[in-house]
Every structure is written in structure tokens, then in C-alpha cells.
Design a protein around this motif. Structure first.
Motif, PDB file in Angstrom:
ATOM      1  N   LYS A   1       0.848  -1.194   0.000  1.00 41.49           N
ATOM      2  CA  LYS A   1       0.000   0.000   0.000  1.00 41.49           C
ATOM      3  C   LYS A   1       0.878   1.237   0.000  1.00 41.49           C
ATOM      4  O   LYS A   1       1.769   1.394   0.828  1.00 41.49           O
ATOM      5  CB  LYS A   1      -0.913  -0.001   1.226  1.00 41.49           C
ATOM      6  CG  LYS A   1      -1.846   1.201   1.298  1.00 41.49           C
ATOM      7  CD  LYS A   1      -2.702   1.145   2.556  1.00 41.49           C
ATOM      8  CE  LYS A   1      -3.595   2.358   2.666  1.00 41.49           C
ATOM      9  NZ  LYS A   1      -4.407   2.357   3.915  1.00 41.49           N
TER      10      LYS A   1
ATOM     11  N   VAL B   1      -1.628   0.729  -4.832  1.00 43.00           N
ATOM     12  CA  VAL B   1      -0.901  -0.474  -4.437  1.00 43.00           C
ATOM     13  C   VAL B   1       0.231  -0.713  -5.417  1.00 43.00           C
ATOM     14  O   VAL B   1       0.023  -0.678  -6.640  1.00 43.00           O
ATOM     15  CB  VAL B   1      -1.837  -1.710  -4.387  1.00 43.00           C
ATOM     16  CG1 VAL B   1      -1.042  -2.974  -4.078  1.00 43.00           C
ATOM     17  CG2 VAL B   1      -2.927  -1.510  -3.340  1.00 43.00           C
TER      18      VAL B   1
ATOM     19  N   ILE C   1      -6.261  -5.324   0.946  1.00 44.32           N
ATOM     20  CA  ILE C   1      -5.396  -5.234  -0.217  1.00 44.32           C
ATOM     21  C   ILE C   1      -5.615  -6.497  -1.032  1.00 44.32           C
ATOM     22  O   ILE C   1      -5.511  -7.609  -0.497  1.00 44.32           O
ATOM     23  CB  ILE C   1      -3.906  -5.151   0.173  1.00 44.32           C
ATOM     24  CG1 ILE C   1      -3.586  -3.829   0.840  1.00 44.32           C
ATOM     25  CG2 ILE C   1      -3.020  -5.312  -1.059  1.00 44.32           C
ATOM     26  CD1 ILE C   1      -2.130  -3.709   1.247  1.00 44.32           C
TER      27      ILE C   1
END
Length: 557
Positions: free
Chosen positions: A252, A257, A290
Motif C-alpha cells: 500500500k 498499491v 489489499i
């Protein structure tokens, strides 16, 4: 603070007598190369011409925040000048500062801290001996690992000078950094064991749960998901030890990302971090998650990358990250229970975060100091009257039982003490006070039998010295062992169920203290009160310790 004062990474310019910025190449000296993609920042002036003594407003702005900058005015390349020209005046002294470059005072401007900002306004003062053409340059640091070096800004001209050759008076329009995810479809465990191999922690969890760690793999690509606290990564490894692994990371970086591959050499930061060999990269950052996907060939020419037609252990790790730079993983990595060949038929894999060797360390230490050591101490302290005349192998029963249990305690301690060193390949730098207490427990445990070997006869005038020394060393050892057990409960390599394991240990220590008090009362004050029968209490203690061991080593995903 990761970034700190970025100006400390430059050299060549001076603020308050200290080296702060690089005047020539304008590059920070913290080992991070400048970006080659277009910059999201814009440098403008309120005039395209000037006369000696004029004041020209210079504005640095951007579509995203920046944390550091260095601004200078120089003679243009066509004039062959690399020296700074003119001086600056600040409009916001709290956020900006004047620097001395090339022995010219106030010839550059920089930031005073890493406070995020989107715009800086300063005033450039034209000197009396100014050249015909002046160009502004700026180095901008978005954050520690993302910076643009010596961006060319507008060129301004002395009144009456015709620009030659013609040059643009403004920098290129800033590029808007996209923060929208490129992976719109949430990941799913559907097809695990049928069309793709999967590793999940906890087993059977939903990849869209922020507490779920998910890895799926086929020859077509990989899917990875985990909590969005910083980064989630997996690695292919020949063994269950960290080092010499082929790693893939989803990191991140603010609202985006970074997906990359890297080589892990030993217990160090990943090397050669890049997207080399990866394709079809996409990611999703939402709802505390994520998620990223990518593809790679089965075989790669890069010697650090592993071929997917071999068998590897799979690691999944996560931890904190700041500005795309990862920190040490915050918990023990999840390691698959067996090797897996990516090209083999799909299956659902299982893994564990607690290495067996560390579980064995904890189990042996608990047995030594919650069972054999405690029982051996209580036998010597309170059970001598129960076998006054019975002997075993030529010695009194209580003494043989006490000596046997304490020898077993020392043996278990020695074996358990060596296991973490074998697992870590050295001293653990992140275990806190726990290993130091362990060293103390081992040292005192070895001293006790030495003291016992030189004990005087029971009727000796010096016997009291041995009694106090033996009791004192034993008591200190037991206290240190209990403290080490409490600290060991929080070690990431054990993963004991919390808070239950801590509550059980607190209950055990409380019961141990109460048990000792009851036996002292029984021994000195109410010897005829048979409801405190030592044998019954001993059985109760053994049952308690057995229950504690079972609860503490109950497997928790």
C-alpha cells in the motif's frame, strides 16, 4: 519518522551553517533514484521578462502533495552557466527556508519540515549583473521513495532580449496520479481445489474479509489478499526458513498499491524489487483489504526467480508499510505444511504460523517449570514428613523424588533453551527481555546442582548456609521462570490463544501461591487438620498443570 528532514540527505548548500542541499545536481543523498515518469508538479512565474532589481513571483504547485523541495534559479544552458542567479525572498517562513549555495547567500529555497503541502510561493530577486536568460529548476520529493530530480521550469528573459533558441516558458502540465484501483472484481475462493490451488488463513475464510489471508495460484496467474495495514506478500521457498526466497509483494502506497517481485537474501529487506517478469498486474484497495493479481511465465531467465514447475514451501507475510517502503512483518509468516508445485493439480493447502520447533521449546519449558520443577520444590519443602522412614535406592523417598524431578527439570531446560537458537540461527533481536530471562534461568538451574553437590552433612554447623543458598537460588530461578513464561506468551512464534492462555497462566500462578500458603499453614500451625492432606493437594496440582498444558497448546488457526 521515516522521512525526517529531507534536506539532511543533500549536500552542497548550507542553512544555519549546516550542509543541506545539493547545488549542482540537486539530488538527495539517501540512495533513492529520481522518477522517470512525468511529474505531477508544475513550476510557473508571474512574468516572462525581468529587469535588474525586479521581483518575480515563482509558484510550485501540484495535483498531489509533496513533502520536500529544492528550488534554484540558474543561467540557461545556452549561456554555459551552471551557477545560481539572484536571491529569493520567502512568503511563508514557517514552511520554507533560504539556503546558501555556491557561497551565494539566499540563492535557493527548501522546506523546513516534511509537512505535506500542495503549493509554495516565493519571490525571486533579479541581480544587477543578471544574465540575459534565467531558468528555474526544482527537485520535488513526494515522499521518501518517490521524487523528481531537477525538473526544468520556465525561462524568463531580460527586457529587450529576443529568446534564442526559442524555449517553452512553462513546464509540462502535471500528470494526475491515478488512485483508482485497476481490479474491480473482488477475489473469491470459489474454485479452490478444483480450478486453482489455494492457501487460506484461517482455513475456509472469505478473501473479502479483512482478517483473511488468501493466496490462489494457477499457471495462469496468482491472486493475493490480506488486511490493508501496509503490505501482504508471499514467497516461494525451498525450505521453511526465511532466506533465498522468490517473493511477490502488494504494498500500500497512500491510495494505490505497488505490485512487485523481489529476492530475499537472508533476514533482510527484499532486493531487486521490480515488476520484471510480471504481467496483467491489477489491484484493489477497499474496505480494509489489499487485493492484487498478476501473471508470470512458468520459467524466467532471471536467476533469482524460481521456476513454477518445481516444489516449494509457500510463505504468506504481512506488516506495516509507509510510502511504499515495507517494514518487518508484524507476525510470524504463514508457512504451508508441505511443498507445492504450482503446475501440479489444484488442491487446498493448509499452513501454520507457529514452527514446530518453537512449540516444542514452549512445551518443554512449561513442563519443566509448571510441572517437574514446581512438584520437585514442593516435595522438598512440604513432603518430608509423609515418608519419614521409607527409602529408595539407599536414600529417603522424598530426596530421591526431589532429586529426580530437579534433574529432569534441568535437562528439559537445557534442551528447550537450545531450540530457539537452532531455529533463529543466532540471538533473536526482537524477543525483548524473554531470552535474557531464559539465560538467567538456565544459569541458575546449572548452579543449583553444583551447590547441592557441595552441601555439608545434615548435622554440620554450616548446614544453614547451604539451606539458605539452595532455597534462595531456587526461589529466584522459579520467579524468573514464571516471568519468562508470561513474556513468552506474547511471542509471535508460539501463537497461543489470547487472552485465554494468559488468563490460564495467571490462574495457575495464583493457585501456586495459594497452594504454597495452605501448605505452610498446614506445616506450622494446624498439623492435625487432615482436610489439607498433602497427597490430595498434590494430585490436584498435577491435574491443574495438565489442564494448563492442554489449554495453552490447543491449536488456534
Amino acid at each position: 519518522m521515516l522521512l525526517g528532514h529531507i534536506w539532511q540527505f543533500f549536500s552542497g548548500c548550507y542553512a544555519n551553517g549546516k550542509v543541506t542541499e545539493a547545488c549542482g545536481n540537486m539530488e538527495p543523498h539517501h540512495g533513492v533514484p529520481g522518477q522517470t515518469i512525468p511529474s505531477p508538479y508544475l513550476l510557473t512565474t508571474n512574468s516572462t521578462t525581468f529587469s535588474p532589481g525586479d521581483h518575480v513571483q515563482v509558484i510550485l504547485s501540484g495535483t498531489s502533495h509533496f513533502e520536500g523541495f529544492l528550488l534554484q534559479a540558474k543561467g540557461t544552458a545556452s549561456q554555459g552557466s551552471a551557477f545560481t542567479v539572484g536571491t529569493f525572498t520567502l512568503t511563508d517562513p514557517k514552511r520554507t527556508q533560504l539556503l546558501t549555495c555556491n557561497k551565494q547567500q539566499d540563492s535557493a529555497v527548501s522546506h523546513t519540515s516534511d509537512a505535506r503541502q500542495k503549493e509554495v510561493v516565493v519571490v525571486w530577486n533579479a541581480p544587477q549583473d543578471s544574465p540575459n536568460e534565467v531558468q528555474f529548476f526544482v527537485t520535488v520529493v513526494a515522499h521518501y521513495s518517490v521524487l523528481w530530480v531537477k525538473l526544468p521550469g520556465p525561462v524568463i528573459y531580460h527586457h529587450g532580449v529576443t529568446p534564442y533558441p526559442p524555449q517553452s516558458t512553462v513546464t509540462s502540465p502535471p500528470v494526475q496520479m491515478t488512485t483508482s484501483p485497476s481490479l474491480f472484481r473482488p477475489l473469491s475462493s470459489e474454485g479452490c481445489g478444483q480450478s486453482k490451488s489455494c492457501l487460506l488463513d484461517p482455513p475456509g475464510c472469505d478473501p473479502n474479509d479483512p482478517h483473511c489471508f488468501f493466496l490462489s495460484m494457477t499457471t495462469e496467474g496468482f491472486e493475493l489478499s490480506g488486511p490493508a495495514e501496509g503490505y501482504v506478500a508471499f514467497a516461494l521457498s525451498w525450505d521453511t526458513w526465511m532466506g533465498n526466497d522468490d517473493a511477490y509483494m502488494c504494498v500500500k502506497d497512500e491510495e494505490k498499491v505497488l505490485v512487485s517481485a523481489a529476492i530475499i537474501s537472508g533476514r533482510t529487506q527484499p532486493d531487486d524489487q521490480s515488476q520484471s517478469g510480471l504481467s496483467a498486474v491489477s489491484w484493489r484497495l477497499t474496505d480494509g483489504l489489499i487485493q492484487c493479481t498478476f501473471s508470470r511465465p512458468v520459467k524466467l531467465a532471471n536467476p533469482g526467480r524460481y521456476d513454477l514447475d518445481q516444489e516449494y514451501f509457500l510463505f504468506i507475510a504481512n506488516g506495516h508499510a509507509q510510502y511504499g517502503k515495507i517494514w518487518k512483518h508484524s507476525r510470524q509468516p504463514l508457512i504451508s505444511t508441505h511443498r507445492k508445485r504450482i503446475t501440479s493439480p489444484p488442491e487446498i493447502l493448509t499452513g501454520s504460523r507457529a514452527p514446530t520447533i518453537m512449540k516444542l521449546h514452549g512445551a518443554l519449558m512449561l513442563l519443566a517449570w509448571m510441572l517437574t520443577g514446581s512438584v520437585g520444590t514442593f516435595i522438598a519443602s512440604f513432603y518430608k514428613p509423609d515418608w519419614p522412614n521409607q527409602t529408595l535406592l539407599g536414600q529417603k523417598v522424598w530426596f530421591q523424588v526431589h532429586r529426580g524431578l530437579m534433574i529432569l527439570t534441568v535437562t528439559l531446560t537445557i534442551v528447550a533453551f537450545g531450540l530457539p537458537f537452532f531455529y533463529r540461527k543466532g540471538w533473536s533481536k526482537h524477543a525483548g527481555v524473554h531470552p535474557y530471562l531464559g539465560c538467567g534461568v538456565l544459569a541458575l538451574s546449572l548452579i543449583q546442582p553444583i551447590i547441592a553437590a557441595f552441601r555439608p552433612l545434615p548435622d554440620s554447623d554450616r548446614r544453614y548456609i547451604f539451606n539458605w543458598a539452595h532455597w534462595g537460588v531456587g526461589s529466584v530461578t522459579e520467579i524468573m521462570a514464571v516471568a519468562a513464561m508470561f513474556l513468552g506468551m506474547h511471542q509471535s512464534s508460539l501463537l497461543l490463544p489470547q487472552p485465554w492462555a494468559m488468563h490460564v497462566l495467571i490462574g495457575y500462578v495464583t493457585w501456586l501461591a495459594l497452594f504454597r500458603f495452605l501448605l505452610l499453614v498446614h506445616k506450622h500451625h494446624i498439623k492435625k487438620f487432615r482436610c489439607l492432606c498433602p497427597s490430595i493437594l498434590l494430585l490436584f496440582m498435577l491435574a491443574t498443570v495438565t489442564l494448563v498444558s492442554l489449554l495453552c497448546f490447543q491449536h488456534t488457526p
